[in-house]
Write a protein that holds these residues in place. Structure first.
Motif, PDB file in Angstrom:
ATOM      1  N   ALA A 205       0.909  -1.184  -0.022  1.00  0.00           N
ATOM      2  CA  ALA A 205       0.038   0.151  -0.231  1.00  0.00           C
ATOM      3  C   ALA A 205       0.873   1.282   0.139  1.00  0.00           C
ATOM      4  O   ALA A 205       0.746   2.272  -0.691  1.00  0.00           O
ATOM      5  CB  ALA A 205      -0.929   0.012   1.300  1.00  0.00           C
TER       6      ALA A 205
ATOM      7  N   GLY B  11       2.360   1.696  -3.359  1.00  0.00           N
ATOM      8  CA  GLY B  11       1.450   2.506  -4.165  1.00  0.00           C
ATOM      9  C   GLY B  11       1.124   3.705  -4.203  1.00  0.00           C
ATOM     10  O   GLY B  11       1.357   4.517  -5.225  1.00  0.00           O
ATOM     11  N   ILE B  12       1.200   4.247  -2.913  1.00  0.00           N
ATOM     12  CA  ILE B  12       1.207   5.921  -2.909  1.00  0.00           C
ATOM     13  C   ILE B  12       2.319   6.513  -3.320  1.00  0.00           C
ATOM     14  O   ILE B  12       2.424   7.638  -3.467  1.00  0.00           O
ATOM     15  CB  ILE B  12       0.738   6.018  -1.204  1.00  0.00           C
TER      16      ILE B  12
ATOM     17  N   HIS C  45      -5.268   7.174  -2.488  1.00  0.00           N
ATOM     18  CA  HIS C  45      -4.891   5.897  -3.019  1.00  0.00           C
ATOM     19  C   HIS C  45      -5.671   4.996  -1.836  1.00  0.00           C
ATOM     20  O   HIS C  45      -5.888   3.561  -2.236  1.00  0.00           O
ATOM     21  CB  HIS C  45      -3.612   5.533  -2.812  1.00  0.00           C
TER      22      HIS C  45
ATOM     23  N   MET D  96      -7.615   1.306  -2.276  1.00  0.00           N
ATOM     24  CA  MET D  96      -7.681  -0.014  -1.527  1.00  0.00           C
ATOM     25  C   MET D  96      -8.937  -0.440  -1.163  1.00  0.00           C
ATOM     26  O   MET D  96      -9.246  -1.681  -1.260  1.00  0.00           O
ATOM     27  CB  MET D  96      -6.997   0.141  -0.240  1.00  0.00           C
TER      28      MET D  96
ATOM     29  N   ALA E  77      -1.953  -0.132  -4.884  1.00  0.00           N
ATOM     30  CA  ALA E  77      -2.921   0.154  -3.652  1.00  0.00           C
ATOM     31  C   ALA E  77      -4.276  -0.950  -3.877  1.00  0.00           C
ATOM     32  O   ALA E  77      -4.509  -1.446  -2.862  1.00  0.00           O
ATOM     33  CB  ALA E  77      -3.495   1.614  -3.576  1.00  0.00           C
TER      34      ALA E  77
END
Length: 623
Positions: free
Chosen positions: A47, A50-51, A65, A69, A229
């Protein structure tokens, strides 16, 4: 290109090693609770990456983001929920979505398609924004997702817990996804696209001037980051087995951003390290949150102690380390033995030679004008720049010199007139497309990508054209041209002032332009640095037969360097000619000296009185 891949692979392995160690240690020595904690660590790493893939490379903090999720969690949950539980928990679910009961991995693939589709739709407007405006837009997206999930009770059970999800994710399933996320994030960061986006993070105007399509690269990073994410959200859903919209809202956003910022928002290793540190802090403080007895003193129950601890950790780290625990460079980029390897390969691959560029055509500036809200800053500028010649552009302060060079390069679209190269009006092109037409520039105030290395600064420009397998080879040759090859591994912001000026010229030269616009290249330089700059400009003009337009206040430099000189005053072109002709032009003398009585014959001429001695140049004699 092989070396580039080797360095990237080394970085991926070094960054993934802590995950492998943590997974092995947890399974061997802390089965059960330890495995669950490390599994959650793996999911959080995905996660945060992803950000970070979007925020770290673009410099725009994203709150949205976590919304991806949530979409990934609910989409995969709807596809995998136990059909028996589904009839009770979601009695009003549409028939086309009811009773699917897919295995986790196929459901994850479908969920990611949904996430990417939403990311594309949202990314189109978000990519047009920058800075705080983009951040607020991502926050709005998070709020919208939360409200839609709460309102769509037939699909999500509203604000109630969504349960019945098979708990299909364990440590050894989460580990390969985490390693894959590290690989994706690092490959993107080291790619040409990632380098260009990082350049725009440092200075958007300068990145556009070297051919970077900032909106496109922000969009690409946004979508890839959203996919990571969404993957983390689906893994978390099938790790917990039950969740609700509040689990994907502000609290999770705060924790994930804290992980990213604490470790260092610009690096992959920082994202992994920051995640580990925050998880350790949270785990320790969570045990103390309900109170503890230490014998000597007792700690009362403190609600929200974990959030307080995270906030204090961020404040302490940011006070001492503004760029986070890992700084702005990857961990492997600072290892001495890797630096030595890079230096050796640089010497082997770079011979210091350059490739001459095409010199056909003429840059024609036709009746160029620019107005700002009715104020005329420039009007009817009309001259041409020929390959191999140096044109000087002079004039008092406020004469319109910077306005002209900004209009020619497309940074400020002209109000009237045209800028023609080979019959094409480059003023009508997008700014990032102007360098492709053969026009490069530097800036009055130095605009470098300060947190990128010297080599990366030039590589950004060299990668605008795919003429070589590895644009860094072109970048190294250009650095050799300006005498900066030995500083290739240094951060650009650590160079001396004169070296930064030469680096900006090298970056422009890497675009292989036919015409190079230099906005006060000698501003702020001492005499030695100015002399060195003169040699560099004369050498590249001769070698590459570039057409140079030099804006400069140093009249001695202009008279020594230029073949022709254009003079502006109060936004108007008042003279054009050889240095000797311009020096004796009454309109130029008046613009610089002002009206005065005719001097006595024994007195020096007006420009000489202003500090310019034409005879000192030795190149142009007004007589």
């Amino acid at each position: 290109m092989v070396r580039f891949r080797r360095e990237t692979v080394i970085g991926i392995l070094l960054t993934s090693l802590p995950l492998l160690v943590a997974a092995t240690g947890a399974s061997l020595f802390f089965p059960g609770g330890g495995e669950r904690l490390v599994t959650l660590f793996m999911i959080n790493v995905i996660a945060v990456l992803g950000i970070g893939l979007y925020a770290g490379n673009s410099g725009i903090v994203s709150f949205g983001h976590v919304g991806f999720m949530a979409i990934g969690a609910y989409a995969s949950g709807l596809l995998t929920i136990n059909p028996i539980i589904e009839k009770t928990a979601l009695p009003h679910l549409p028939e086309w979505l009811a009773g699917i009961g897919m295995p986790f991995l196929p459901a994850l693939a479908v969920a990611l398609l949904v996430v990417v589709a939403v990311a594309v739709l949202i990314g189109i407007p978000v990519a047009r924004l920058g800075g705080s405006s983009a951040s607020i837009a991502t926050l709005g997206f998070l709020v919208i997702v939360h409200v839609v999930l709460v309102a769509s009770s037939d699909f999500t059970r509203g604000s109630q817990t969504f349960f019945g999800i098979p708990r299909a994710v364990n440590l050894w399933l989460a580990l390969p996804f985490a390693v894959a996320a590290i690989a994706i994030a690092r490959i993107y960061r080291d790619s040409s696209a990632g380098l260009k986006l990082r350049a725009s993070r440092e200075d958007e105007i300068a990145s556009i001037a070297v051919g970077v399509n900032v909106r496109l690269h922000r969009f690409i990073a946004w979508v890839i980051g959203a996919a990571l994410a969404g993957t983390a959200g689906a893994l978390l859903a099938h790790f917990l087995g039950a969740f609700s919209p509040k689990d994907f809202y502000f609290n999770l956003t705060f924790v994930l951003l804290a992980m990213l910022i604490l470790g260092g928002i610009t690096t992959v290793s920082g994202a992994v390290g920051g995640t580990a540190v925050i998880m350790v802090i949270v785990e320790l403080l969570r045990k103390l949150e309900g109170g503890a007895d230490f014998g000597v003193f007792s700690l009362p129950t403190v609600f929200g102690l974990t959030d307080i601890g995270i906030g204090v950790a961020i404040l302490v780290v940011m006070y001492r380390l503004q760029d986070g625990l890992f700084g702005v460079r990857e961990l492997d980029e600072r290892l001495p033995w890797l630096k030595g390897f890079e230096a050796r390969t640089s010497r082997l691959d770079s011979d210091g030679s350059g490739t001459p560029v095409t010199t056909a055509g003429t840059l024609r500036i036709e009746n160029l004008g620019k107005s700002f809200s009715g104020l005329v800053a420039l009007e009817k500028a009309d001259f041409e720049i020929t390959p191999g010649l140096v044109i000087g552009l002079i004039g008092p302060n406020g004469a319109g010199k910077s306005t002209l060079i900004n209009s020619v390069s497309g940074v400020v679209p002209p109000s009237t007139g045209r800028v023609m190269i080979d019959g094409m009006d480059v003023a009508s092109l997008p700014v990032h497309a102007v360098p492709v037409a053969g026009l490069a520039r530097t800036f009055q105030n130095i605009r470098l990508f300060r947190n990128l290395t010297v080599l990366e600064n030039v590589t950004v420009a060299a990668s605008a054209f795919k003429r070589e397998a590895d644009p860094r080879e072109r970048a190294r040759r250009v650095l050799a041209e300006v005498g900066l090859e030995k500083f290739s591994d240094r951060l650009a912001g650590t160079l001396s002032y004169g070296a930064q000026r030469r680096l900006e010229i090298a970056r422009a030269l890497a675009l292989e332009p036919r015409y190079l616009l230099l906005d006060e290249p000698a501003a702020g330089m001492n005499p030695a640095e100015t002399q060195e700059l003169m040699h560099v400009l004369d050498r590249i003009r001769t070698k590459y037969r570039l057409g140079l337009l030099v804006v400069e206040h140093d009249l001695k430099l202009i008279m020594r360097l230029c073949d022709r000189v254009v003079v502006l005053n109060k936004g108007q072109q008042i003279a054009i000619g050889s240095p000797a002709e311009v020096q004796s032009d009454p309109a130029v003398i008046e613009a610089y000296i002002g009206r005065r009585r005719t001097p006595k014959p024994a007195q020096p001429g007006p420009l000489e009185a202003a500090g310019l001695n034409p005879g000192a140049a030795g190149l142009h004699n007004p007589t």
